[in-house]
Write an enzyme that holds these catalytic residues in place. Sequence first.
Site, short mmCIF file in Angstrom:
data_model
loop_
_atom_site.label_atom_id
_atom_site.label_comp_id
_atom_site.label_asym_id
_atom_site.label_seq_id
_atom_site.Cartn_x
_atom_site.Cartn_y
_atom_site.Cartn_z
N MET A 63 0.82 -1.21 0.00
CA MET A 63 0.00 0.00 0.00
C MET A 63 0.86 1.27 0.00
O MET A 63 0.80 2.09 0.91
CB MET A 63 -0.93 -0.01 1.21
CG MET A 63 -1.89 -1.18 1.23
SD MET A 63 -2.90 -1.30 -0.29
CE MET A 63 -3.88 0.17 -0.14
N HIS A 117 4.70 4.95 1.76
CA HIS A 117 3.48 4.25 2.18
C HIS A 117 2.32 5.22 2.26
O HIS A 117 2.45 6.35 2.72
CB HIS A 117 3.69 3.58 3.53
CG HIS A 117 2.74 2.44 3.77
ND1 HIS A 117 1.45 2.63 4.20
CD2 HIS A 117 2.88 1.10 3.59
CE1 HIS A 117 0.84 1.46 4.30
NE2 HIS A 117 1.69 0.51 3.94
N HIS A 118 1.15 4.74 1.81
CA HIS A 118 -0.03 5.60 1.76
C HIS A 118 -0.49 6.01 3.17
O HIS A 118 -1.22 6.99 3.33
CB HIS A 118 -1.17 4.88 1.03
CG HIS A 118 -2.06 5.78 0.26
ND1 HIS A 118 -2.24 7.12 0.58
CD2 HIS A 118 -2.87 5.56 -0.82
CE1 HIS A 118 -3.09 7.67 -0.25
NE2 HIS A 118 -3.49 6.75 -1.12
N ALA A 119 -0.09 5.27 4.18
CA ALA A 119 -0.43 5.66 5.55
C ALA A 119 0.27 6.95 5.95
O ALA A 119 -0.18 7.66 6.84
CB ALA A 119 -0.04 4.55 6.53
N ASN A 126 -3.49 11.07 5.72
CA ASN A 126 -4.42 11.33 4.63
C ASN A 126 -5.56 12.22 5.11
O ASN A 126 -6.15 11.99 6.16
CB ASN A 126 -5.00 10.01 4.11
CG ASN A 126 -3.96 9.17 3.40
OD1 ASN A 126 -3.86 9.20 2.18
ND2 ASN A 126 -3.17 8.42 4.14
#
Length: 544
Positions: A21, A145-147, A317
């Site tokens: 991810m 990482h999208h986190a 995000n």
Amino acid sequence: MQQLQGMDASFVALETRNSPMHIGSLLIYNPATAPGGFVRFKDILAFFRSRMQLSKTMRQRLVKVPFDLDYPYWIEDPEFDLEYHVRHIALPKPGDWRQLCIQAARVFARPLDLSRPPWEFTVIEGLDNVPGVSPGSYAMVTKVHHAAIDGMSGVDLMEALHTLMPDAPAPDTPDTWQPENMPSAAELLGRSYLSALANPVKQLEVAAKAAPGLANAIKGLVVKDFKVSSEMVAPRSRFNKVISSARVVEGRSVPLADIKAIRSLSDGCKVNDVFLAIIGGAMRRYLLDKSDLPAKTLTAMAPISVRSTDEKGEMGNQVAAMIAPLGTHLEDPVERLGFVYSQTTNSKAMSDAVGARNMTEMSKVSPALFMALGAQLYTRLGLAERMGPPFTTVVTNVPGPPVPIYSSGAQLESMMGLLCLTDGLGLGHVVQSYCREATIAFTACRKLMPDPEFYAKCIQESFDEYRDLAVKGGSGSAKTGAASSTSANAESGSVSAPKSAAKSTAKKPRPKKAAAKAAARKKLSPKTGRKAPAKRPSQRKSSS
């Protein structure tokens, strides 16, 4: 320590070997502007090292709570090593565009080590035969990482690692960074207990904040400010299946001036609508070639940034989402653009009524354990093969800098966005602008799209079609007498009939007996021509 919020934690929960991810970019640099006209790998390391203090993302790592009882935490990594995160490879001869895309896809497909700060940059040399790329140029594949970031905070990270001038001095901001000690399991479990006690209160607060938005949504439906359209429900497609670990990446760059000119084909449409219509045209071409185009329009999830000015540079995000039908069921490009505009206007009205920020806040109070278990069950049970997809693909628009920027003195010449994929989402798009061009790039599962060059060609042809129509002022784009019928098709979700099947034939009146027989075949009343009433269950013959 800083705790992850709901959406950020969901990206950690969804992480699997086949679904790493992270998001990123494929960047190409021309070192002609650097001192001496070239950049060594150690120059890149030194440049990054001098700018670490400008980004919160670079030196923080994740710490998971035992048994996933609570959301993970960010801590300042006590074992941070810059040289682990910045790698160096080279393309084999001849060093062309296809080889670069293959190498970028291989690098991007590998999961990040989540026991370290979740990012990697890979420098790729040997771009000797890439059209339009100057000799001696190099590429860089970024993975974060999208986190840790969304599209907008990713732009902030780009700003931290670039300058506006090739010879800009190192920042004079002092580096006051200090590592943190790793928390013990007992400390993390204690924090999770306190968080569980506080979560019901947080849920009530979020519900109270969301109530006005829900009321606005109900009111909007009643007064018809927007409607819940069947076009927003995605049909199943070849891209909505369980994915493999292999990836393909490709893209095409187009002039921003042409994109703005295409808007004139449909009154009121925005630049985002143009990109969605181009992608809709490309997906239509691709699936028609495979004899696999659904009769109903495909849809895209379009992220909406709700990041405020004072949250600039913050990790995590801050995005909501809207569903955008792509008009793949429409053959005529101008009608497709008008359809996309009408549907995005409707979706935006829905998002505004509920409140995009409220959508983001609601994700922050989901129990961490249920989120982790749900993500694991979805993957292990292969539910992507059994459940209908919420949307067909993702199209995210990330605005880049409008002026040239530099890294280690080398000028950034082009940028292409890369996306993470999950089961049920085997194709994603990133539209990224830079200076006077925009790049429409895609990341796909190699099993579901084995021919990325062909899909890139479909994107180019779809753009060319719109550009040529804009040059002609839209003349000759709509078929005579087809506008009303295509609009009806748009409502019903049917594919427009080919030209060869659109001929009208005059029929002679049939005799009464023939008409009666035809009516009987169609279960119509010969006197009224209306459909005869269906038999009640008691009147039907038993099948036993």
